[in-house]
Design an enzyme around this catalytic site. Structure first.
Site, PDB file in Angstrom:
ATOM      1  N   ASP A   1      31.245 -85.618  -7.318  1.00 20.21           N
ATOM      2  CA  ASP A   1      31.693 -84.294  -8.139  1.00 20.21           C
ATOM      3  C   ASP A   1      31.580 -84.336  -9.401  1.00 20.21           C
ATOM      4  O   ASP A   1      32.926 -84.625 -10.084  1.00 20.21           O
ATOM      5  CB  ASP A   1      32.952 -84.648  -6.977  1.00 20.21           C
ATOM      6  CG  ASP A   1      33.434 -82.519  -6.768  1.00 20.21           C
ATOM      7  OD1 ASP A   1      33.295 -81.762  -8.505  1.00 20.21           O
ATOM      8  OD2 ASP A   1      34.683 -82.177  -6.159  1.00 20.21           O
ATOM      9  N   HIS A   2      31.282 -83.612 -10.050  1.00 14.78           N
ATOM     10  CA  HIS A   2      31.264 -83.464 -11.652  1.00 14.78           C
ATOM     11  C   HIS A   2      32.874 -83.547 -12.252  1.00 14.78           C
ATOM     12  O   HIS A   2      32.706 -83.211 -13.344  1.00 14.78           O
ATOM     13  CB  HIS A   2      30.263 -82.740 -11.958  1.00 14.78           C
ATOM     14  CG  HIS A   2      29.529 -83.285 -13.171  1.00 14.78           C
ATOM     15  ND1 HIS A   2      31.202 -84.113 -14.835  1.00 14.78           N
ATOM     16  CD2 HIS A   2      28.763 -83.023 -14.765  1.00 14.78           C
ATOM     17  CE1 HIS A   2      29.996 -84.592 -15.437  1.00 14.78           C
ATOM     18  NE2 HIS A   2      28.829 -83.792 -15.527  1.00 14.78           N
ATOM     19  N   ARG A   3      32.980 -82.388 -11.311  1.00 18.53           N
ATOM     20  CA  ARG A   3      34.431 -81.741 -12.384  1.00 18.53           C
ATOM     21  C   ARG A   3      34.992 -82.860 -11.490  1.00 18.53           C
ATOM     22  O   ARG A   3      36.566 -82.731 -12.834  1.00 18.53           O
ATOM     23  CB  ARG A   3      35.106 -80.613 -10.296  1.00 18.53           C
ATOM     24  CG  ARG A   3      34.752 -79.300 -10.574  1.00 18.53           C
ATOM     25  CD  ARG A   3      34.734 -78.911  -9.278  1.00 18.53           C
ATOM     26  NE  ARG A   3      34.709 -79.524  -8.036  1.00 18.53           N
ATOM     27  CZ  ARG A   3      34.652 -79.094  -6.851  1.00 18.53           C
ATOM     28  NH1 ARG A   3      35.664 -77.646  -6.940  1.00 18.53           N
ATOM     29  NH2 ARG A   3      35.579 -79.033  -6.146  1.00 18.53           N
TER      30      ARG A   3
ATOM     31  N   ILE B   1      34.656 -86.075 -12.239  1.00 17.27           N
ATOM     32  CA  ILE B   1      33.583 -87.740 -12.531  1.00 17.27           C
ATOM     33  C   ILE B   1      32.842 -87.026 -13.505  1.00 17.27           C
ATOM     34  O   ILE B   1      31.768 -86.230 -13.214  1.00 17.27           O
ATOM     35  CB  ILE B   1      34.024 -88.509 -11.851  1.00 17.27           C
ATOM     36  CG1 ILE B   1      34.204 -88.869 -10.921  1.00 17.27           C
ATOM     37  CG2 ILE B   1      32.328 -89.358 -11.821  1.00 17.27           C
ATOM     38  CD1 ILE B   1      33.792 -89.458  -9.258  1.00 17.27           C
TER      39      ILE B   1
END
Ligand code: CAO
Length: 435
Positions: free
Chosen positions: A407-409, A411
């Site tokens: 989850d780029h939010r 990581i």
């Protein structure tokens, strides 16, 4: 220059309506059709536009007044030369039909006629923007539409609505469409790129078909996967581990186990490797709760299991406290129960991180979907012998492809790459599990 009176026009059957907002003040230079006041009955809200242009000399109404047709709104020093707006220009003072779309519970914004005659309210509407509207938030909308939006909790500036009225003006139905899309999970409109309804195709018109209802597990998984794919900004980091030594060790272990003993699979080692990586990078062992990241100090890991009914994810508890043999046994037992459809809900709860291993089947990489509310998932593809350059020559090595989706939010790309590289290093030399 003459002073004229501007009064409340004919407003249908309404005899006694409230003034909710006065939009001009003495000294204001106003244009023809510019909104002067907003009136509100129990059924509708309307803006009363000016029937002439000029400078406001006196304002004869204030918010809270009760008024009716003919009530004096302002005294205006008329300027004959002031330009009239380009849109609808009523020849005579034009009443705004308040009761055209009566609703009892929700206030109705001015209907089309009011919108059309109020095209010059843009500047005053901006000035009259409610508290909380960012300065310079140039949203083209009448005060009544602003009020409608405010009552529904829509921040027009933040919502970035594309208005469908003249000159991009935001109309009531734009606000309604925004709320509807947000409530239905469709999110705000995005310049024509919003989600379209699912295509309806008459497949039978193209050839023979056979309808096959989705099994229950697939229906549940489908809903979860669709939500996770739509809501989580995924990035998949691909890496590879040299598991030549690990595989030799695994084969040796299985020989030691003998006939009928625990069959040690790669998955048991990957579980241990993931715990080491989760310890090193705690943000991966976490869940988003609003704007807070909840870090977990336990290590329950799920693994995707392919069953006749569909995909399920049993969870192995406390992986950090178990040895490879115990883990291998537990994975085999959970997988068998999954295939028999005998997992209990508790068997599938509490996971921190998931492993999806397709290595027994094939493939070189894939993009696993994060299993919310977890923030990362490891995809494992098929290990294969491949030539590796050791600095002086190519050597045959067993290479295991890893696909880490996160989850780029939560990581960053660098952390994703580090996690995958660390895991690859651990699997390449399992002595590192002791560190
Ligand atoms: N590379 C090469 N071979 C592999 C491998 C890999 N990465 N992983 C497993 N294998 C081999 C095993 O060693 C075993 O070979 P042997 O029989 O010669 O020992 C064979 O493949 C089958 O392994 P397995 O599948 O029985 O055991 P496992 O522990 O690797 O996996 C389980 C267990 C439950 C994860 C697996 O059976 C399964 O269901 N996988 C599918 C997961 C899935 O569907 N993921 C997609 C989710 S998203 O749709």
């Amino acid at each position: 220059m003459s002073t004229i009176e501007i009064r409340v026009p004919a407003i249908g059957d309404f005899k006694d309506v409230g003034v909710v907002e006065v939009l001009v003040k003495p000294g204001d230079a106003i244009a023809h059709d510019q909104s002067l006041v907003t009136l509100e009955s129990d059924k509708a809200t309307m803006d009363v536009p000016s029937t002439a242009s000029g400078t406001v000399r006196e304002v004869k109404m204030k918010a809270g007044d009760r008024v009716k047709e003919g009530s004096l709104i302002i005294l205006l020093e008329e300027s004959a030369s002031a330009p009239r707006p380009s849109a609808v220009q009523p020849a005579a003072p034009q009443p705004v039909a308040m009761a055209a779309t009566p609703t009892v519970s929700a206030p109705t914004a001015a209907p089309v006629s009011a919108e059309a005659t109020a095209t010059t309210t843009v500047s005053s509407a901006v000035q009259a923007a409610p508290a909380g509207m960012p300065a310079g938030g140039l949203v083209h909308a009448s005060p009544s539409v602003r009020r409608f939006a405010r009552e529904l909790g829509v921040d027009l500036a933040a919502a970035n609505l594309s208005g469908s009225g003249p000159h991009g003006r935001v109309l009531q139905h734009d606000v309604q469409a925004h709320v509807k899309a947000t409530l239905s999970g469709g999110g705000p409109r995005s310049g024509g790129l919003e989600l379209l309804p699912w295509p309806k195709v008459d497949f039978a018109s193209f050839g023979p078909i056979e309808p096959k209802p989705l099994p229950r597990i697939r229906r549940i998984a489908a809903a979860n996967l669709a939500r996770n794919w739509a809501m989580i900004p995924h990035v998949t980091q691909v890496d590879e581990a040299d598991i030549t030594e690990l595989e030799a060790f695994r084969v040796q272990l299985n020989e030691e186990q003998g006939e009928g003993g625990t069959r040690v699979t790669l998955l048991a080692f990957i579980l241990k490797g993931c715990v080491a990586a989760l310890r090193r990078f705690p943000d991966f062992n976490a869940s988003l709760d609003g704007e807070t990241l909840v870090l977990k100090r336990y290590f329950h890991l799920g693994f995707a299991a392919d069953t006749p009914g569909g995909l399920v994810v049993p969870v192995v508890r406390d992986v950090d406290r178990k040895g490879v043999l115990d883990l291998a046994r537990e994975v085999a037992e959970l997988a068998a129960r999954a295939r028999a459809g005998k997992l209990s809900p508790a068997d599938m709860q509490g996971g921190c991180f998931t492993i999806s291993s397709l290595g027994g089947i094939g493939g070189t990489a894939f993009t696993p979907i994060v299993n919310a509310p977890e923030v990362a998932i490891l995809g494992v593809s098929r290990a294969a012998m491949r030539p590796q350059w050791d600095g002086t020559q190519f050597r045959p090595r067993r290479i295991l492809p890893l696909s880490l989706s996160y989850d780029h939010r939560v990581i960053d790309g660098a952390a994703g790459a580090r996690f995958a590289a660390f895991l690859a290093a651990v699997l390449s030399d399992v002595r590192r599990l002791l560190l």
